[in-house]
Design a protein around this motif. Sequence first.
Motif, PDB file in Angstrom:
ATOM      1  N   GLY A 147       0.821  -1.215   0.000  1.00 18.26           N
ATOM      2  CA  GLY A 147       0.000   0.000   0.000  1.00 18.26           C
ATOM      3  C   GLY A 147       0.850   1.258   0.000  1.00 18.26           C
ATOM      4  O   GLY A 147       0.346   2.367  -0.162  1.00 18.26           O
ATOM      5  N   LEU A 148       2.172   1.088   0.174  1.00 16.55           N
ATOM      6  CA  LEU A 148       3.087   2.234   0.205  1.00 16.55           C
ATOM      7  C   LEU A 148       3.966   2.294  -1.038  1.00 16.55           C
ATOM      8  O   LEU A 148       4.943   3.024  -1.053  1.00 16.55           O
ATOM      9  N   LEU A 149       3.614   1.533  -2.069  1.00 22.44           N
ATOM     10  CA  LEU A 149       4.536   1.394  -3.210  1.00 22.44           C
ATOM     11  C   LEU A 149       5.098   2.714  -3.712  1.00 22.44           C
ATOM     12  O   LEU A 149       6.276   2.810  -4.019  1.00 22.44           O
ATOM     13  N   GLU A 150       4.212   3.741  -3.741  1.00 19.80           N
ATOM     14  CA  GLU A 150       4.684   5.041  -4.235  1.00 19.80           C
ATOM     15  C   GLU A 150       5.746   5.637  -3.302  1.00 19.80           C
ATOM     16  O   GLU A 150       6.512   6.488  -3.693  1.00 19.80           O
ATOM     17  N   LYS A 151       5.721   5.188  -2.046  1.00 21.48           N
ATOM     18  CA  LYS A 151       6.601   5.832  -1.060  1.00 21.48           C
ATOM     19  C   LYS A 151       7.790   4.973  -0.683  1.00 21.48           C
ATOM     20  O   LYS A 151       8.459   5.230   0.301  1.00 21.48           O
ATOM     21  N   LYS A 152       8.030   3.935  -1.476  1.00 25.08           N
ATOM     22  CA  LYS A 152       9.176   3.073  -1.207  1.00 25.08           C
ATOM     23  C   LYS A 152      10.454   3.907  -1.346  1.00 25.08           C
ATOM     24  O   LYS A 152      10.514   4.802  -2.192  1.00 25.08           O
ATOM     25  N   GLY A 153      11.432   3.609  -0.544  1.00 24.52           N
ATOM     26  CA  GLY A 153      12.697   4.344  -0.607  1.00 24.52           C
ATOM     27  C   GLY A 153      13.359   4.163  -1.976  1.00 24.52           C
ATOM     28  O   GLY A 153      13.017   3.250  -2.721  1.00 24.52           O
ATOM     29  N   ILE A 154      14.343   5.034  -2.284  1.00 24.81           N
ATOM     30  CA  ILE A 154      14.962   4.958  -3.612  1.00 24.81           C
ATOM     31  C   ILE A 154      15.708   3.652  -3.834  1.00 24.81           C
ATOM     32  O   ILE A 154      15.936   3.253  -4.956  1.00 24.81           O
ATOM     33  N   PHE A 155      16.084   2.969  -2.766  1.00 21.92           N
ATOM     34  CA  PHE A 155      16.755   1.679  -2.958  1.00 21.92           C
ATOM     35  C   PHE A 155      15.774   0.519  -2.869  1.00 21.92           C
ATOM     36  O   PHE A 155      16.148  -0.632  -2.725  1.00 21.92           O
ATOM     37  N   GLY A 156      14.506   0.850  -2.954  1.00 21.16           N
ATOM     38  CA  GLY A 156      13.495  -0.198  -3.079  1.00 21.16           C
ATOM     39  C   GLY A 156      13.034  -0.805  -1.777  1.00 21.16           C
ATOM     40  O   GLY A 156      12.163  -1.653  -1.779  1.00 21.16           O
ATOM     41  N   GLY A 157      13.595  -0.351  -0.651  1.00 16.92           N
ATOM     42  CA  GLY A 157      13.183  -0.968   0.614  1.00 16.92           C
ATOM     43  C   GLY A 157      12.166  -0.107   1.346  1.00 16.92           C
ATOM     44  O   GLY A 157      11.908   1.032   0.966  1.00 16.92           O
ATOM     45  N   TYR A 158      11.572  -0.689   2.366  1.00 21.76           N
ATOM     46  CA  TYR A 158      10.671   0.083   3.215  1.00 21.76           C
ATOM     47  C   TYR A 158      11.447   0.510   4.454  1.00 21.76           C
ATOM     48  O   TYR A 158      12.315  -0.224   4.945  1.00 21.76           O
ATOM     49  N   SER A 159      11.117   1.680   4.999  1.00 25.91           N
ATOM     50  CA  SER A 159      11.857   2.160   6.170  1.00 25.91           C
ATOM     51  C   SER A 159      11.410   1.391   7.416  1.00 25.91           C
ATOM     52  O   SER A 159      10.347   0.762   7.429  1.00 25.91           O
ATOM     53  N   ARG A 160      12.216   1.510   8.453  1.00 29.12           N
ATOM     54  CA  ARG A 160      11.896   0.870   9.731  1.00 29.12           C
ATOM     55  C   ARG A 160      10.552   1.385  10.241  1.00 29.12           C
ATOM     56  O   ARG A 160       9.723   0.631  10.737  1.00 29.12           O
ATOM     57  N   GLN A 161      10.350   2.698  10.041  1.00 31.00           N
ATOM     58  CA  GLN A 161       9.097   3.310  10.522  1.00 31.00           C
ATOM     59  C   GLN A 161       7.885   2.752   9.752  1.00 31.00           C
ATOM     60  O   GLN A 161       6.849   2.456  10.335  1.00 31.00           O
ATOM     61  N   GLN A 162       8.048   2.576   8.432  1.00 32.03           N
ATOM     62  CA  GLN A 162       6.940   2.032   7.629  1.00 32.03           C
ATOM     63  C   GLN A 162       6.618   0.599   8.065  1.00 32.03           C
ATOM     64  O   GLN A 162       5.457   0.215   8.172  1.00 32.03           O
ATOM     65  N   LYS A 163       7.679  -0.170   8.362  1.00 31.01           N
ATOM     66  CA  LYS A 163       7.453  -1.553   8.802  1.00 31.01           C
ATOM     67  C   LYS A 163       6.748  -1.587  10.148  1.00 31.01           C
ATOM     68  O   LYS A 163       5.915  -2.456  10.407  1.00 31.01           O
ATOM     69  N   SER A 164       7.099  -0.603  10.992  1.00 32.25           N
ATOM     70  CA  SER A 164       6.474  -0.599  12.311  1.00 32.25           C
ATOM     71  C   SER A 164       4.994  -0.193  12.205  1.00 32.25           C
ATOM     72  O   SER A 164       4.144  -0.733  12.910  1.00 32.25           O
ATOM     73  N   VAL A 165       4.650   0.719  11.276  1.00 30.56           N
ATOM     74  CA  VAL A 165       3.246   1.084  11.071  1.00 30.56           C
ATOM     75  C   VAL A 165       2.482  -0.140  10.559  1.00 30.56           C
ATOM     76  O   VAL A 165       1.360  -0.435  10.989  1.00 30.56           O
TER      77      VAL A 165
END
Length: 260
Positions: A100-118
């Motif tokens: 659901g965050l695809l547009e907001k994925k980091g430039i290296f393709g990963g999700y941030s720690r904060q996104q994973k925690s949400v």
Amino acid sequence: MTNPTDKLIELVNVTAGYGKNIVLRNVNLTINTNDFIGIIGPNGGGKTTLIKLLIGQLKPFTGEVIYHTKGNGSLIGYLPQASQIDKNFPISVREVVLSGLLEKKGIFGGYSRQQKSVALDLMKQVGIANLQNKSIGQLSGGQLQRALLCRALISDPQVLILDEPNTYVDSNFEGELYEMLRKLNERMAIVMVSHDLGTITSYVKTIACVNGTLFYHQSNQITNEQLAAYNCPIQIIAHGPVPHTVLLDHGKENQHNHNH
Ligand SMILES: Nc1ncnc2c1ncn2[C@@H]1O[C@H](COP(=O)(O)OP(=O)(O)OP(=O)(O)O)[C@@H](O)[C@H]1O
């Protein structure tokens, strides 16, 4: 009165369909902050087509869809109909939620720690944190619905759009889901398609009847006479302990072109 800046999505004189087939004519609808709109209408009346227009998956033949994006947050979160999900797709519950965050994925393709925690917090809220590493093919309908709800919510959207959330067969979660929607509605607009008038009238604030065009009804109460006048025939069916009012299929002879 609604402040003009409260507008989130507007459909202006929209006519739309598939190929040469017109499904919706002259639709006007404004979704404002804090709205909770129930979309009802007979099978094939164009409810999903309306949703596709709102989420930008379908472009209108004529007319305009206007998005009023505010701030950095995402505008739309979307829970699709159960039948639109390919359960064989090899993806874990956690990945589905994060997608659901695809547009907001980091430039290296990963999700941030904060996104994973949400993502984890949301899965905990709906009771599926223990399933996060399972593949979606292993889930029940209701569990899948919860995962997809987390996916729709992870971007903290301004408008949450749900296409028939009650088709996912999980009566335990149904009541919880609607209570959750009521809470979410304090901070986001909600548009929900449902065949179940009982649900609609208990939870939504306003009703739109979609049947070839759209009639917007300023309250959550709608009488059988009004439905008949809009050519949205209804039927009372008994399923579970409470009789439900549902919309009947339209016979071809009932097809109509007038503007609601
Ligand atoms: N991708 C498509 N290509 C061609 N026609 C389509 C497509 N999707 C829907 N239709 C047609 O558009 C009309 C409206 O369909 P839509 O799915 O919007 O109705 P609905 O009100 O959501 O129905 P239901 O209650 O059965 O879900 C139907 O006649 C349907 O056959």
